[in-house]
Design a protein around this motif. Sequence first.
Motif, short mmCIF file in Angstrom:
data_model
loop_
_atom_site.label_atom_id
_atom_site.label_comp_id
_atom_site.label_asym_id
_atom_site.label_seq_id
_atom_site.Cartn_x
_atom_site.Cartn_y
_atom_site.Cartn_z
N GLY A 1 -5.57 -15.02 5.83
CA GLY A 1 -5.78 -13.33 5.07
C GLY A 1 -6.56 -13.05 4.74
O GLY A 1 -8.17 -13.34 4.61
N PHE A 2 -6.22 -11.10 4.10
CA PHE A 2 -7.25 -10.63 4.23
C PHE A 2 -7.21 -9.67 2.37
O PHE A 2 -6.49 -9.76 1.79
CB PHE A 2 -7.39 -9.58 4.81
N ALA A 3 -8.21 -9.84 2.02
CA ALA A 3 -8.39 -9.25 0.55
C ALA A 3 -9.29 -7.34 0.63
O ALA A 3 -10.35 -7.88 0.22
CB ALA A 3 -8.63 -10.11 -0.54
N ASN B 1 8.65 -5.87 -2.20
CA ASN B 1 8.46 -6.72 -1.00
C ASN B 1 7.98 -7.86 -0.65
O ASN B 1 7.55 -8.41 -1.71
CB ASN B 1 7.19 -6.37 -0.27
N PRO B 2 8.83 -9.23 0.32
CA PRO B 2 8.19 -10.70 0.03
C PRO B 2 6.90 -10.63 0.62
O PRO B 2 6.45 -9.31 0.73
CB PRO B 2 8.85 -11.20 1.25
N ASP B 3 5.92 -12.01 -0.22
CA ASP B 3 4.74 -11.53 0.85
C ASP B 3 4.54 -12.42 1.69
O ASP B 3 4.88 -13.76 1.54
CB ASP B 3 4.55 -13.12 -0.79
N ILE B 4 4.04 -12.12 2.82
CA ILE B 4 4.23 -12.89 4.24
C ILE B 4 3.55 -13.50 4.06
O ILE B 4 3.27 -14.41 4.60
CB ILE B 4 4.57 -11.31 4.78
N LEU B 5 2.60 -12.82 3.88
CA LEU B 5 1.19 -13.35 3.97
C LEU B 5 1.48 -15.55 3.06
O LEU B 5 1.50 -17.01 3.55
CB LEU B 5 0.04 -13.27 3.46
N ALA B 6 1.76 -14.91 1.94
CA ALA B 6 2.09 -16.42 1.76
C ALA B 6 3.17 -17.24 1.94
O ALA B 6 3.69 -18.29 2.27
CB ALA B 6 2.37 -16.20 -0.01
N ILE C 1 -3.51 -14.47 12.08
CA ILE C 1 -4.46 -13.05 11.12
C ILE C 1 -3.77 -12.56 10.52
O ILE C 1 -3.22 -11.37 10.96
CB ILE C 1 -5.68 -12.87 11.91
N MET C 2 -3.49 -12.02 9.11
CA MET C 2 -2.95 -10.85 9.09
C MET C 2 -3.92 -10.06 7.99
O MET C 2 -4.38 -9.29 6.95
CB MET C 2 -1.92 -11.39 6.89
N ALA C 3 -4.68 -8.88 8.76
CA ALA C 3 -4.83 -8.15 8.35
C ALA C 3 -4.55 -7.22 8.37
O ALA C 3 -4.88 -6.10 7.57
CB ALA C 3 -5.84 -7.47 9.83
N ALA C 4 -3.60 -6.88 8.13
CA ALA C 4 -2.62 -5.37 7.98
C ALA C 4 -2.65 -5.60 6.12
O ALA C 4 -2.16 -6.41 5.43
CB ALA C 4 -0.98 -5.70 8.44
N ALA C 5 -2.58 -4.11 6.16
CA ALA C 5 -1.95 -4.00 4.50
C ALA C 5 -0.82 -3.42 4.28
O ALA C 5 0.02 -2.80 4.91
CB ALA C 5 -2.83 -2.38 4.36
N GLU D 1 -8.96 -16.73 -6.95
CA GLU D 1 -7.39 -16.15 -7.02
C GLU D 1 -6.29 -15.98 -6.11
O GLU D 1 -5.13 -16.89 -5.83
CB GLU D 1 -7.02 -15.33 -7.99
N LYS D 2 -6.72 -15.01 -5.06
CA LYS D 2 -5.52 -14.25 -3.92
C LYS D 2 -5.55 -15.45 -3.05
O LYS D 2 -3.79 -15.67 -3.22
CB LYS D 2 -6.22 -13.23 -3.51
N LEU D 3 -6.51 -16.11 -3.26
CA LEU D 3 -7.37 -17.74 -1.94
C LEU D 3 -5.76 -18.70 -2.16
O LEU D 3 -4.92 -19.43 -1.88
CB LEU D 3 -7.82 -17.61 -1.18
O1 C5P Z 1 -1.82 -9.28 -2.49
P1 C5P Z 1 -2.18 -8.51 -1.74
O2 C5P Z 1 -2.01 -7.33 -1.09
O3 C5P Z 1 -4.11 -8.30 -2.14
O4 C5P Z 1 -2.40 -9.65 -0.09
C1 C5P Z 1 -3.84 -9.11 1.05
C2 C5P Z 1 -3.42 -10.12 2.14
O5 C5P Z 1 -1.80 -10.26 2.22
C3 C5P Z 1 -3.64 -9.17 3.81
O6 C5P Z 1 -3.31 -10.11 4.30
C4 C5P Z 1 -1.70 -8.89 3.52
O7 C5P Z 1 -1.40 -8.91 5.37
C5 C5P Z 1 -0.71 -10.27 3.18
N1 C5P Z 1 -0.14 -9.75 1.79
C6 C5P Z 1 1.55 -9.84 2.52
N2 C5P Z 1 2.40 -9.37 2.34
C7 C5P Z 1 2.66 -9.02 0.82
C8 C5P Z 1 1.37 -7.92 0.52
C9 C5P Z 1 -0.55 -8.37 1.27
O8 C5P Z 1 1.25 -10.58 3.54
N3 C5P Z 1 3.87 -8.64 0.87
#
Ligand code: C5P
Length: 224
Positions: A145-147, A126-131, A92-96, A163-165
């Motif tokens: 993920g969280f938005a 930064n890399p998109d960790i969630l993706a 669960i990626m709740a972090a911002a 869209e984000k999902l």
């Molecule tokens: O794209 P956005 O930042 O709105 O997406 C939010 C989600 O993506 C959250 O779950 C956040 O933890 C994750 N995220 C991530 N890597 C990033 C930016 C956001 O995993 N660089």
Amino acid sequence: TAARDLSGTRIVITAGGTREPLDPVRFLGNRSSGKQGVRLAEAATARGASVVLIAANLEIPAPAGIETRLVGTALELQSAVTEAAVGADVVIMAAAVADYRPAAVRGDKIKKDEAGDTLTLELVKNPDILAGLAAAREPGQLVIGFAAETQTDPDRLLALGREKLARKGCDYLVLNRVGWTEGFAAERNQVRVIDSAGVIVAEAAGTKMSVAGRILDVVVAGLG
Ligand code: C5P
């Protein structure tokens, strides 16, 4: 209620907000307090899960009795969560997470007299960790993920979430509105959870602990 419906489940939860250093004394950050992620970790533990909490700059104390790894930056969070996700049932990626970080971290404090009246910072993505986690997920592993969006219109917020999902490829996305007083740092939260088809599978409003419970109900159903 003492439902132990997550016993035997390994859950990784990220919480808080990353800080990206500019120089030895400054960073770019965000207003995430980590409360929703910490409540998720506590609620999942109470329901029997074995939880690893990856905590970025929490504004509240780290919960006692939960395995916690402290991280600062997005890149540190990425390596900690990638390692913890191996063999986990749920992430669960709740972090911002900061979308950008300074292109170069200065070894010495940036001085006013170098820059004059304006200072331009160069940032890199930064890399998109969630993706990345969603793309690499193990069979049966749920990635959530969280938005957090400032969009006030609920229909527009839902459309942004869908869209984000799709972009991130995760199993569920928790949508919540954030603003100067809502979402981050607040004691209460209001969320909708959508599944990978974009369908709303849960709606919750209340304390962050009660919202955590509803999100975990979705997790239990998803693991089903
Ligand atoms: O794209 P956005 O930042 O709105 O997406 C939010 C989600 O993506 C959250 O779950 C956040 O933890 C994750 N995220 C991530 N890597 C990033 C930016 C956001 O995993 N660089």
